[in-house]
Write an enzyme that holds these catalytic residues in place. Structure first.
Site, mmCIF file in Angstrom:
data_model
loop_
_atom_site.group_PDB
_atom_site.id
_atom_site.type_symbol
_atom_site.label_atom_id
_atom_site.label_comp_id
_atom_site.label_asym_id
_atom_site.label_seq_id
_atom_site.Cartn_x
_atom_site.Cartn_y
_atom_site.Cartn_z
ATOM 1 N N HIS A 152 0.801 -1.221 0.000
ATOM 2 C CA HIS A 152 0.000 0.000 0.000
ATOM 3 C C HIS A 152 0.836 1.274 0.000
ATOM 4 O O HIS A 152 0.299 2.377 0.001
ATOM 5 C CB HIS A 152 -0.919 -0.025 1.234
ATOM 6 N N LYS B 190 3.076 4.421 -1.285
ATOM 7 C CA LYS B 190 3.118 5.260 -2.480
ATOM 8 C C LYS B 190 4.458 5.990 -2.439
ATOM 9 O O LYS B 190 4.627 6.966 -1.717
ATOM 10 C CB LYS B 190 1.971 6.273 -2.496
ATOM 11 N N ASP C 52 17.016 9.747 -8.034
ATOM 12 C CA ASP C 52 18.466 9.969 -7.874
ATOM 13 C C ASP C 52 18.926 9.895 -6.424
ATOM 14 O O ASP C 52 19.957 10.459 -6.072
ATOM 15 C CB ASP C 52 18.879 11.327 -8.459
ATOM 16 N N HIS D 217 -8.603 11.127 1.682
ATOM 17 C CA HIS D 217 -7.699 9.983 1.487
ATOM 18 C C HIS D 217 -6.357 10.212 2.169
ATOM 19 O O HIS D 217 -5.487 9.346 2.149
ATOM 20 C CB HIS D 217 -7.490 9.737 -0.007
ATOM 21 N N LYS E 35 -3.464 10.564 4.997
ATOM 22 C CA LYS E 35 -3.102 9.795 6.188
ATOM 23 C C LYS E 35 -2.156 10.675 7.002
ATOM 24 O O LYS E 35 -0.935 10.591 6.883
ATOM 25 C CB LYS E 35 -2.428 8.480 5.823
ATOM 26 N N ASP F 207 0.216 19.349 18.225
ATOM 27 C CA ASP F 207 0.707 20.586 18.858
ATOM 28 C C ASP F 207 1.374 21.553 17.885
ATOM 29 O O ASP F 207 2.197 22.378 18.289
ATOM 30 C CB ASP F 207 1.691 20.251 19.981
#
Length: 1127
Positions: free
Chosen positions: A476, A478, A483, A902, A904, A909
């Site tokens: 899952h 991404k 380089d 979508h 995450k 603080d």
């Protein structure tokens, strides 16, 4: 030289097809591209005799003398223990080599002369029109073989008998050996010979700075490799007492992060590699530690064997003596156990990666909100790629346009962009999640076929379900790495439906922004095929697209290399699992980051940039291995024991600390920003398994980074703006691109044996969530695609994010302190099917578990808090979603759709941010299920702010990210940003945030009566509302998202008709309340006949005993079962 470079593409061999050889990533080619040829040494090394010793004082045989030789090459320094006899063997080998080469040279010379006079084979035909210069005979170059060997006169003093006392003999022998070494190391051809490299214990990997310091190298015997076709009849280690038929000789190279195996020191093909990872905890006594390398006892005492075990791999190795075994075992274990960089040493949160940025090591981060900003930055980075591109994702669409309008940016299409870079010589590695095709429609097989566009592009899909037995879990992450300098991680896959702008439009009737299947709404319909991407799947005049909200980030420096290491682990694991014999799919090697202050034995930061003119004096301008991977950004290791080097059998792998500086080219601008904030008090040191946070001091930074809209800059301008740095003192709080900021960063992940080949599950993301929540002082802001968690004692849901939130709120209530938790989620799961549809069990199942987490049942957080603190619960925690509206076509009806959350993300603080790919559910957080990646970013630069009316130093990165997110959600203009500087004050939390959400929710309810909403408590009510909407409007969307042409309201018995737009004009931003009462009268759990039923472990097994009925075959429901668990 490439970043994450594979040596597996080495020298062409005569027995391999030319096409195959040319398709491999050649280490030799990368060296040649830099003008360095195949040499190990580019300049002459230096050697000094440190000491001379003999085993017996009364023995005057010079050949028994032992010499400790200290060799230095550039910044690298190591020691060798050699006997005089070994030097004589080297001399004889060099003589043999010179004789053979001289014979070959004369053969070539005779052949050329014969061809010149017309005798013998001709390699070409001379024509009358050829230039006269072509008739000149070209003799061999002036440096004959006689100049490539050491004269025997230099070796004679070493073996000549010496008379006198022991000290006199030692002094004479030392002078004689030094003289020979001066001859030996004074010839570049000699030191680059195979014989010299064996003697000096060096190879092509020794001095490549991105792989770390030179440690130990030597020949070993291995048994696990396929039979190696030798290029020559190289001698084996002593036989037959030492080996048997199945064992074969390889050159082993030990580096801080891995152990590589080559055929010989000058070979360029990586035969195998062991990437070091966290060792499991020992269940034995504290004295019996689990070690990476261990000596083995063989039944044959002449077999000197040891074992290296890491992850799911265990390799047996042999050498020629027990002393060498002990030396290898000690060297391997020492190289991986030393904190903070030891890869077998668990770090904070139990992560494989150490926290970065505690010194000026170049750790930097930058955030991007929504797809437009992130995709443009990714496109710019890909366009600048010089060496290597690494990509992995849950879903990847080759036809995705990274910039819009797509007609004006045809070159930004992902497959076209990768093809252009591959033609430039950039090596591209793409690792796709191989879905169960009957369950998911992401069609990774098609993506792989479309991406195999050039020989420099390698694509793998993983896992193979039948061979691995993995059906339910996915990859899952991404990740895009360019380089080895910059990487991108977060919630955005490079696929359709993810591109979006700050406006979150629901329409695109002109097909300018979202062409074909990129006009995407999974609530309405999932395309049956992705192959004809320009063909619309949805009727743009009737159905809205589903806007997509996401957060992504870019990382530079050591965190980038940590992410790349994770990719390499996964790539190599997939390679061994499904393509072990495919030479076109190479093994990769991870780069190594070396933290200077820790290895110097002090904690203060060092200005590693220094004065460029002074560095030019200390560094050779060719101090790189190749142009493909510049070494300017690679700091060099300063070992703790650099002044004390123990001599055993071979003393490899030590570097001289006072000679090491970071090489920085004059043109290099990607340098760490100098932080003006100094921590108060002493540096905080982390224990091996502790979760303590590194929170610097609170002074306000005098320098900030200027925020830049990536969509307003060209590719070159964006990248150059990153390299120049930012000088403006204030950030733009409404931008979609954050400042590039120096931060403390730590990579966290979820992996296990199936996903990365580790020997234990790592759940450092889960531990980071719980630890950060526990240590929060004032507020927590969360955006996530899912929110499924459990309290202590919950036997079904295993992650404890909810428990951490519950305990922290109880603590704040007990201490009578203001504390806020704000959670933003999708209003409804983004899967196909209406609430009452037969095929929508996935949607209902996810909603069931989310409501069980939030507000329904005894183990929900709102129920538990209400029981503990009463009606003040909403003073501490509240839940929200996002919604947008628009007109599909001119004069058409107004429609609405949720803005699908979508991202995450967690901000704590205004100082710490956690960004990644992991959802808040068991799939993402337990480590043994889906593989995930994330980063904990702790600010080091601060700006003035406030918390609950009191002064507060907020972190530049986290603070700017929250302000930008909130300004988007609340619809604030730049002049109103001051209203959200204090996130916990009543004037912000109640009078602005909560009030805006409530007002927007009421407007959407009045105009659309869309779902989900708090007035629909049952499926029967939902069916009634659906029927009314269709009757009134002629049609409706799956979530009742079509407004009537005229809005009718009753007041004092009178009916008033108004334009729906008059009400919608009052909507501010996108924020709405999460519908806590929606479907409260329904049991949303999957039913017996639904496949999702078999993926759901119920809390009341006595009510679901038929779940395990043998009459039902769960395999028949595999598509639904898998879909229910799609991340």
């Amino acid at each position: 030289m490439s970043t994450e470079k594979s040596l597996a593409a080495g020298t062409e061999r005569s027995h391999k097809p030319a096409a195959l050889s040319s398709s491999r990533s050649s280490f030799r080619l990368s060296c040649d591209a830099a003008g360095l040829g195949a040499s190990v040494f580019e300049e002459l090394p230096m050697a000094t005799i440190v000491s001379v010793s003999r085993p017996d004082v009364g023995d005057i045989t010079p050949l028994l003398l032992s010499y400790v030789i200290e060799v230095q090459y550039r910044q690298f320094k190591w020691r060798l223990l050699k006997k005089a006899s070994q030097v004589i063997y080297l001399h004889l080998a060099l003589k043999k080599r010179a004789i053979v080469e001289e014979f070959q040279e004369k053969q070539e010379q005779v052949k050329e002369w014969l061809q010149y006079i017309g005798i013998g084979d001709h390699t070409g035909v001379m024509h009358q029109g050829d230039d006269s210069d072509d008739e000149v005979l070209h003799f061999p170059h002036d440096r004959s073989s006689r100049h490539r060997c050491v004269p025997s006169s230099a070796a004679l003093p070493i073996i000549r008998p010496s008379l006198g006392g022991q000290q006199t003999v030692a002094d004479k022998a030392k002078v004689a050996m030094q003289g020979y070494l001066n001859h030996f190391l004074g010839n570049l051809d000699i030191v680059n010979s195979r014989e010299a490299c064996k003697f000096l214990k060096v190879s092509k990997l020794s001095f490549e700075q991105e792989y770390g310091p030179k440690l130990k190298e030597d020949y070993l015997l291995v048994k696990h490799l396929p039979r190696i076709s030798r290029k020559d009849d190289a001698e084996c280690l002593p036989c037959p007492r030492f080996c048997n038929y199945n064992w074969q000789k390889v050159w082993a190279v030990l580096k801080p992060g891995f152990m590589a195996f080559l055929e010989d020191p000058l070979d360029t093909e990586l035969l195998d590699i062991i990437i070091f990872d966290i060792l499991p905890f020992s269940h034995k006594t504290s004295e019996e530690k689990v070690l990476l390398a261990q000596e083995l006892k063989e039944h044959n005492p002449l077999w000197c064997t040891f074992r290296v075990s890491c992850g799911n791999r265990s390799i047996r190795l042999r050498t020629s003596s027990s002393s060498k075994v002990k030396d290898w075992v000690c060297s391997i274990n020492d190289s991986v156990q030393k904190p903070p960089e030891g890869w077998c040493h668990p770090h904070r949160y139990g992560s494989f990666a150490a926290p970065r940025g505690s010194t000026e090591d170049g750790s930097e981060a930058q955030w991007f909100i929504d797809g437009q900003a992130a995709f443009d930055a990714i496109a710019s980075a890909l366009e600048k790629a010089k060496s290597e591109i690494l990509i992995t994702g849950w879903w990847l669409c080759p036809e995705l346009y990274l910039r819009r309008p797509f007609q004006d940016h045809s070159s930004s299409r992902l497959d076209a962009l990768l093809e252009s870079k591959a033609k430039e010589g950039v090596q591209i590695y793409i690792l796709l999640y191989k879905e169960v095709s009957i369950a998911l429609k992401i069609n990774s097989s098609y993506s792989k076929r479309r991406l195999l566009i050039h020989e420099n592009v390698r694509v793998m899909r993983y896992p193979d379900h039948l061979t691995t037995g993995v059906y339910y879990w996915s990859h899952h992450e991404k990740i895009v790495i360019v380089d080895h300098r910059i990487c991108f991680i977060g919630g955005l896959d490079l696929c359709f439906g993810r591109y979006d702008t700050v406006e979150h439009k629901v329409e695109d009737s002109s097909c300018l922004i979202w062409p074909g299947k990129d006009y995407y709404n999974p609530r309405e319909s999932e395309p049956n095929s992705w192959e004809d991407m320009m063909k619309d799947e949805l009727d743009r005049k009737r159905y809205p697209r589903m806007p997509w909200h996401d957060v992504h980030c870019a990382l530079w420096g050591p965190p980038c290399r940590d992410v790349a290491r994770h990719f390499v682990q996964r790539w190599n694991h997939a390679k061994r699992s499904k393509a072990p014999n495919q030479e076109a799919i190479p093994l990769l090697m991870p780069h190594h980051h070396m933290v200077i202050p820790h290895y110097m034995g002090r904690s203060e930061a060092i200005n590693i940039s220094g004065d460029k003119m002074e560095q030019k004096k200390n560094l050779n301008k060719h101090d790189t291995v190749s142009s493909r991977s510049p070494s300017e950004n690679i700091p060099l290791l300063l070992p703790l024991d650099s002044q004390v080097i123990n001599v055993d059998d071979e003393l490899d792998g030590q570097m001289k600390s006072h000679d090491l500086v970071q090489p920085i080219a004059a043109s290099e601008t990607l340098l760490p920003h100098q932080s003006t904030v100094k921590p108060k008090g002493e540096d905080l040191h982390m224990e091996d398994h502790g979760d303590d946070l590194l929170i610097p001091g609170l002074e306000t930074s005098e320098t900030s980074s200027q925020m830049t809209h990536s969509h307003e800059l060209s590719s070159v301008e964006w990248w150059e703006s990153q390299e120049r740095g930012y000088q403006d003192a204030h950030v733009d709080e409404t931008a979609q691109v954050g400042p590039r900021t120096s931060c403390n960063c730590q990579i966290v992940r979820s992996v296990s044996q199936w996903s990365a080949g580790t020997n234990q599950a790592e759940e450092s993301i889960h531990r980071a969530y719980c630890s950060l929540i526990e240590r929060a002082e004032h507020f927590i802001y969360i955006e996530n695609q899912f929110f499924i968690s459990g309290l202590k004692g919950d036997a079904i849901i295993q992650n404890r994010v909810l428990e951490a939130l519950f305990n922290r709120i109880l603590k704040a209530h007990k201490e009578k302190k203001c504390f806020r938790v704000i959670i933003v989620l999708p209003l409804i799961p983004g899967f196909q099917g209406g609430m009452d549809d037969g095929g929508a069990a996935t949607v209902r199942a996810i909603m069931h578990w989310q409501y069980q987490t939030i507000c329904r049942g005894e183990n929900s957080i709102l129920h538990s808090l209400n029981a503990a603190i009463g009606p003040k619960t909403f003073e501490y925690i509240s839940f929200y979603g996002l919604r947008a509206h628009g007109r599909l076509v001119e004069s058409g009806p107004r429609v609405t759709s949720q803005v699908y959350v979508h991202s995450k993300l967690m901000i704590v603080d205004d100082r710490i941010a956690l960004i990644g790919s992991a959802n808040i559910n068991d799939r993402s957080l337990l480590g043994s299920r889906d593989s995930e990646i994330g980063v904990v970013i702790e600010d080091r630069e601060y700006v003035d702010s406030s918390m609950n009316g009191k002064p507060w130093s907020a972190g530049k990165f986290s603070y700017a990210l929250r302000l930008s997110l909130w300004s988007e959600h609340l619809g604030l203009c730049a002049e109103d940003i001051c209203r959200i500087h204090d996130p916990v004050a009543d004037k912000t939390y109640k009078d602005l945030w909560m009030k805006t959400a409530m007002e927007n929710t009421l407007i959407y309810q009045d105009v659309f009566a869309c779902v989900p909403n708090d007035q629909i408590h049952s499926r029967a009510t939902f069916r009634q509302k659906m029927s009314q909407s269709r009757e009134k409007n002629g049609y409706t969307t799956i979530d009742l998202g079509v407004a009537p042409k005229v809005l009718e309201t009753q007041e004092n018995g009178k009916v008033f008709s108004t334009d729906p737009m008059d009400r919608l004009k009052s909507v501010k931003g996108f924020l709405v309340c999460f519908p806590l009462e929606f479907m409260r009268e329904e049991d949303l759990r999957p039913m017996f006949h639904e496949g999702e039923f078999y993926a759901s472990r119920e809390k009341e097994p006595e009510k679901r005993k038929y779940a395990m009925s043998p009459a039902v075959n769960p395999v028949l429901h595999l598509p639904s079962l898998l879909k229910a668990g799609v991340p």
